[in-house]
Scaffold this motif. Structure first.
Motif, PDB file in Angstrom:
ATOM      1  N   GLU A  33       0.959  -1.138   0.037  1.00 20.03           N
ATOM      2  CA  GLU A  33       0.039  -0.137   0.009  1.00 20.03           C
ATOM      3  C   GLU A  33       0.854   1.222   0.112  1.00 20.03           C
ATOM      4  O   GLU A  33       0.742   2.212  -0.616  1.00 20.03           O
ATOM      5  CB  GLU A  33      -0.786  -0.058   1.265  1.00 20.03           C
ATOM      6  CG  GLU A  33      -1.916   0.925   1.215  1.00 20.03           C
ATOM      7  CD  GLU A  33      -3.075   0.782   0.106  1.00 20.03           C
ATOM      8  OE1 GLU A  33      -3.493   1.713  -0.838  1.00 20.03           O
ATOM      9  OE2 GLU A  33      -3.373  -0.623  -0.067  1.00 20.03           O
ATOM     10  N   SER A  36       2.453   1.652  -3.375  1.00 18.89           N
ATOM     11  CA  SER A  36       1.531   2.230  -4.538  1.00 18.89           C
ATOM     12  C   SER A  36       1.178   3.743  -4.203  1.00 18.89           C
ATOM     13  O   SER A  36       1.212   4.395  -5.174  1.00 18.89           O
ATOM     14  CB  SER A  36       0.264   1.584  -4.152  1.00 18.89           C
ATOM     15  OG  SER A  36      -0.589   2.016  -5.004  1.00 18.89           O
ATOM     16  N   ASP A  40       2.034   6.489  -6.893  1.00 15.59           N
ATOM     17  CA  ASP A  40       1.072   7.765  -7.326  1.00 15.59           C
ATOM     18  C   ASP A  40       1.818   9.244  -7.072  1.00 15.59           C
ATOM     19  O   ASP A  40       1.396  10.067  -7.913  1.00 15.59           O
ATOM     20  CB  ASP A  40      -0.204   7.502  -6.595  1.00 15.59           C
ATOM     21  CG  ASP A  40      -0.898   6.225  -6.965  1.00 15.59           C
ATOM     22  OD1 ASP A  40      -0.816   5.800  -8.071  1.00 15.59           O
ATOM     23  OD2 ASP A  40      -1.730   5.962  -6.045  1.00 15.59           O
ATOM     24  N   GLU A  97       5.164  -1.412 -12.770  1.00  9.23           N
ATOM     25  CA  GLU A  97       4.284  -1.476 -13.115  1.00  9.23           C
ATOM     26  C   GLU A  97       3.439   0.070 -13.266  1.00  9.23           C
ATOM     27  O   GLU A  97       2.913   0.342 -14.211  1.00  9.23           O
ATOM     28  CB  GLU A  97       3.061  -2.530 -12.935  1.00  9.23           C
ATOM     29  CG  GLU A  97       3.574  -3.968 -12.945  1.00  9.23           C
ATOM     30  CD  GLU A  97       3.384  -4.415 -14.548  1.00  9.23           C
ATOM     31  OE1 GLU A  97       2.285  -4.238 -15.208  1.00  9.23           O
ATOM     32  OE2 GLU A  97       4.551  -4.546 -15.033  1.00  9.23           O
ATOM     33  N   LYS A  98       3.461   0.554 -12.105  1.00 12.20           N
ATOM     34  CA  LYS A  98       2.885   1.839 -11.971  1.00 12.20           C
ATOM     35  C   LYS A  98       3.576   2.845 -12.504  1.00 12.20           C
ATOM     36  O   LYS A  98       2.827   4.084 -13.161  1.00 12.20           O
ATOM     37  CB  LYS A  98       2.601   2.045 -10.463  1.00 12.20           C
ATOM     38  CG  LYS A  98       1.526   1.330  -9.665  1.00 12.20           C
ATOM     39  CD  LYS A  98       1.007   1.881  -8.385  1.00 12.20           C
ATOM     40  CE  LYS A  98      -0.186   2.727  -8.894  1.00 12.20           C
ATOM     41  NZ  LYS A  98      -0.930   3.055  -7.850  1.00 12.20           N
ATOM     42  N   ASN A 142      -5.185 -12.375  -0.822  1.00  6.41           N
ATOM     43  CA  ASN A 142      -5.813 -12.017  -2.030  1.00  6.41           C
ATOM     44  C   ASN A 142      -5.899 -13.387  -2.765  1.00  6.41           C
ATOM     45  O   ASN A 142      -5.508 -14.588  -2.408  1.00  6.41           O
ATOM     46  CB  ASN A 142      -4.917 -11.062  -2.783  1.00  6.41           C
ATOM     47  CG  ASN A 142      -3.421 -11.480  -3.324  1.00  6.41           C
ATOM     48  OD1 ASN A 142      -3.225 -12.576  -3.563  1.00  6.41           O
ATOM     49  ND2 ASN A 142      -2.503 -10.465  -2.894  1.00  6.41           N
ATOM     50  N   LYS A 325       1.682 -10.484 -11.589  1.00  5.02           N
ATOM     51  CA  LYS A 325       0.702  -9.294 -12.031  1.00  5.02           C
ATOM     52  C   LYS A 325      -0.665  -9.430 -11.663  1.00  5.02           C
ATOM     53  O   LYS A 325      -1.211  -8.484 -11.129  1.00  5.02           O
ATOM     54  CB  LYS A 325       0.561  -9.750 -13.880  1.00  5.02           C
ATOM     55  CG  LYS A 325       1.455  -9.088 -14.585  1.00  5.02           C
ATOM     56  CD  LYS A 325       0.994  -8.774 -15.956  1.00  5.02           C
ATOM     57  CE  LYS A 325       0.594 -10.193 -16.519  1.00  5.02           C
ATOM     58  NZ  LYS A 325       0.037  -9.905 -18.077  1.00  5.02           N
ATOM     59  N   GLU A 329      -2.370  -6.743  -8.707  1.00  4.16           N
ATOM     60  CA  GLU A 329      -3.465  -6.051  -9.319  1.00  4.16           C
ATOM     61  C   GLU A 329      -4.510  -5.077  -8.409  1.00  4.16           C
ATOM     62  O   GLU A 329      -4.678  -4.027  -9.063  1.00  4.16           O
ATOM     63  CB  GLU A 329      -4.259  -7.298  -9.977  1.00  4.16           C
ATOM     64  CG  GLU A 329      -5.691  -6.682 -10.708  1.00  4.16           C
ATOM     65  CD  GLU A 329      -6.490  -7.824 -11.484  1.00  4.16           C
ATOM     66  OE1 GLU A 329      -7.504  -7.611 -12.058  1.00  4.16           O
ATOM     67  OE2 GLU A 329      -5.984  -9.074 -11.214  1.00  4.16           O
ATOM     68  N   PRO A 330      -4.422  -5.498  -7.066  1.00  4.86           N
ATOM     69  CA  PRO A 330      -5.207  -4.562  -6.374  1.00  4.86           C
ATOM     70  C   PRO A 330      -4.853  -3.251  -6.418  1.00  4.86           C
ATOM     71  O   PRO A 330      -5.741  -2.457  -6.051  1.00  4.86           O
ATOM     72  CB  PRO A 330      -5.273  -5.353  -4.908  1.00  4.86           C
ATOM     73  CG  PRO A 330      -4.946  -6.812  -5.353  1.00  4.86           C
ATOM     74  CD  PRO A 330      -4.100  -6.681  -6.544  1.00  4.86           C
ATOM     75  N   TRP A 331      -3.564  -2.778  -6.675  1.00  4.33           N
ATOM     76  CA  TRP A 331      -3.177  -1.606  -6.635  1.00  4.33           C
ATOM     77  C   TRP A 331      -2.873  -0.853  -7.685  1.00  4.33           C
ATOM     78  O   TRP A 331      -2.414   0.134  -7.997  1.00  4.33           O
ATOM     79  CB  TRP A 331      -1.704  -1.575  -5.691  1.00  4.33           C
ATOM     80  CG  TRP A 331      -1.916  -2.140  -4.335  1.00  4.33           C
ATOM     81  CD1 TRP A 331      -2.286  -1.509  -3.231  1.00  4.33           C
ATOM     82  CD2 TRP A 331      -1.661  -3.382  -3.899  1.00  4.33           C
ATOM     83  NE1 TRP A 331      -2.206  -2.155  -2.132  1.00  4.33           N
ATOM     84  CE2 TRP A 331      -1.983  -3.481  -2.582  1.00  4.33           C
ATOM     85  CE3 TRP A 331      -1.378  -4.739  -4.478  1.00  4.33           C
ATOM     86  CZ2 TRP A 331      -1.824  -4.547  -1.747  1.00  4.33           C
ATOM     87  CZ3 TRP A 331      -1.256  -5.791  -3.770  1.00  4.33           C
ATOM     88  CH2 TRP A 331      -1.494  -5.517  -2.280  1.00  4.33           C
ATOM     89  N   LEU A 332      -3.462  -1.563  -8.903  1.00  2.00           N
ATOM     90  CA  LEU A 332      -3.265  -0.944 -10.179  1.00  2.00           C
ATOM     91  C   LEU A 332      -4.607  -0.537 -10.601  1.00  2.00           C
ATOM     92  O   LEU A 332      -4.797  -0.007 -11.684  1.00  2.00           O
ATOM     93  CB  LEU A 332      -2.849  -2.211 -11.199  1.00  2.00           C
ATOM     94  CG  LEU A 332      -1.253  -2.631 -10.871  1.00  2.00           C
ATOM     95  CD1 LEU A 332      -0.812  -3.692 -11.894  1.00  2.00           C
ATOM     96  CD2 LEU A 332      -0.317  -1.326 -10.806  1.00  2.00           C
ATOM     97  N   LYS A 333      -5.749  -0.741  -9.733  1.00  2.00           N
ATOM     98  CA  LYS A 333      -7.069  -0.347 -10.309  1.00  2.00           C
ATOM     99  C   LYS A 333      -7.158   1.112 -10.100  1.00  2.00           C
ATOM    100  O   LYS A 333      -6.706   1.651  -9.312  1.00  2.00           O
ATOM    101  CB  LYS A 333      -8.154  -1.315  -9.613  1.00  2.00           C
ATOM    102  CG  LYS A 333      -8.049  -2.777  -9.802  1.00  2.00           C
ATOM    103  CD  LYS A 333      -8.855  -3.429  -8.852  1.00  2.00           C
ATOM    104  CE  LYS A 333      -9.078  -5.010  -9.123  1.00  2.00           C
ATOM    105  NZ  LYS A 333      -9.708  -5.667  -8.290  1.00  2.00           N
TER     106      LYS A 333
END
Length: 333
Positions: A33, A36, A40, A97-98, A142, A325, A329-333
């Motif tokens: 978290e 992520s 951002d 990824e981000k 997850n 991946k 995924e929960p942090w890419l939405k």
């Protein structure tokens, strides 16, 4: 860093001077978290990124003292993954990824670079613990729990704690080659973004092995610290040579030039295993790391090299990439 212009009122009134600014953005790499949120923040401040160096790293004390493993060693992250695996690999995977869209917007002529700081330790594992399994710890929160690689599960023994670092460094190399493979597949020959008038720059990923560097990864409290300070490369000297080489060499990231080493270990890790039985080689590797550490300053020299034979396993590479991946995924939405 970022560039800004400012008036120099002291000596050159009316002229503009270029300033380099370092903008710290903190993240706790044991917590997805937090990583992520940091990603951002970076994206909100910078439209383009030229170079990403995935350098965060940790080891368990067990890696230094094999008999030291107890309840006082925290091995689980808030998301239920192994701490070393998360800090060294999975958090980097999420960050990359981000930030990948920003890297693709780089205006560098040679394209953006992603530098994975790996280790010779990856030679000591074969990738089996990085493949999907049918069972997992119940703490992983997850949908990846049913196939979570053993290396991603919190270390429950001294042997697993020792191999955690090695597995995470092999995972970084798998990640590097997955990134390059995905980038290659995404190009249609024209290398053009259909939503832009400009061509999309290629993002090249490179893994590097800095050898023993006297960083704080082992902590100042360990008795081996004086030995590291004496034998290891300086973190503000030759210790960063392989990183700089990967950042600026024009061929870095191309096929056959995706692994950079700053000492000549090929004789031990590449050639010797061809002539020594596997069981004997496993025992020699532990001694070999000590020998390499004692002699690395006499065999220093940055150049492209070969990573372990297992690191070229496409099946294991792709399996880890697909699992990762889903995991992020929960942090890419």
């Amino acid at each position: 860093d970022a560039d800004s212009t400012d008036n120099n009122n002291n000596n050159n009134k009316g002229s503009k001077r270029l300033h380099k600014r370092i903008i710290p953005i903190l993240a706790e790499f044991t917590d997805m978290e937090s990583v992520s949120t940091a990603a951002d923040t970076i994206r909100s401040k910078f439209k383009t990124i030229d170079i990403l160096i995935n350098n965060a790293g940790m080891i368990y004390p067990t890696s230094i003292y094999p008999n030291y493993f107890g309840d006082d060693i925290e091995t689980s992250t808030p998301q239920g993954y192994d701490r070393v695996f998360t800090v060294n690999y999975l958090a980097h995977f999420l960050l990359t990824e981000k930030l990948l869209p920003s890297l693709k917007r780089s205006k560098m002529r040679s394209g953006a670079r992603i530098i994975q700081v790996s280790s010779s330790g990856h030679f000591m594992v074969n990738g089996e613990d990085l493949g999907p399994t049918t069972t997992a710890t119940a703490t992983i929160d997850n949908d990846t729990a049913s196939s979570s690689p053993l290396a991603s599960q919190p270390a429950a023994s001294s042997s697993q704690a020792i191999e955690a670092y090695m597995n995470s460094k092999l995972a970084q190399i798998y990640h590097m080659r997955s990134l390059n493979a995905r980038e290659s597949e995404s190009l249609d020959g024209s290398n053009r973004d259909t939503n832009s008038k400009h061509t999309t720059p290629t993002v090249k990923a490179v893994s590097i092995c800095p050898s023993w560097v006297a960083t704080n990864i082992i902590g100042p409290e360990f008795t081996v610290r004086p030995l590291m300070d004496m034998l290891a490369f300086s973190p503000d000297g030759f210790g960063i040579a392989s990183i700089l080489f990967a950042m600026f060499h024009p061929y870095a990231g191309l096929e056959g030039s995706d692994y950079v080493d700053n000492t000549n270990k090929r004789w031990f890790f590449i050639h010797l295993p061809r002539y020594v039985p596997e069981g004997v080689m496993d025992r020699l590797q532990n001694v070999g790391f000590l020998v390499l550490g004692l002699t690395q300053k006499f065999a220093s020299g940055v150049n492209f090299g070969k990573s372990s034979q297992d690191s070229y396993d496409v099946v294991k590479r792709d399996a880890l990439f697909e699992w990762s991946k889903v995991a992020v995924e929960p942090w890419l939405k």
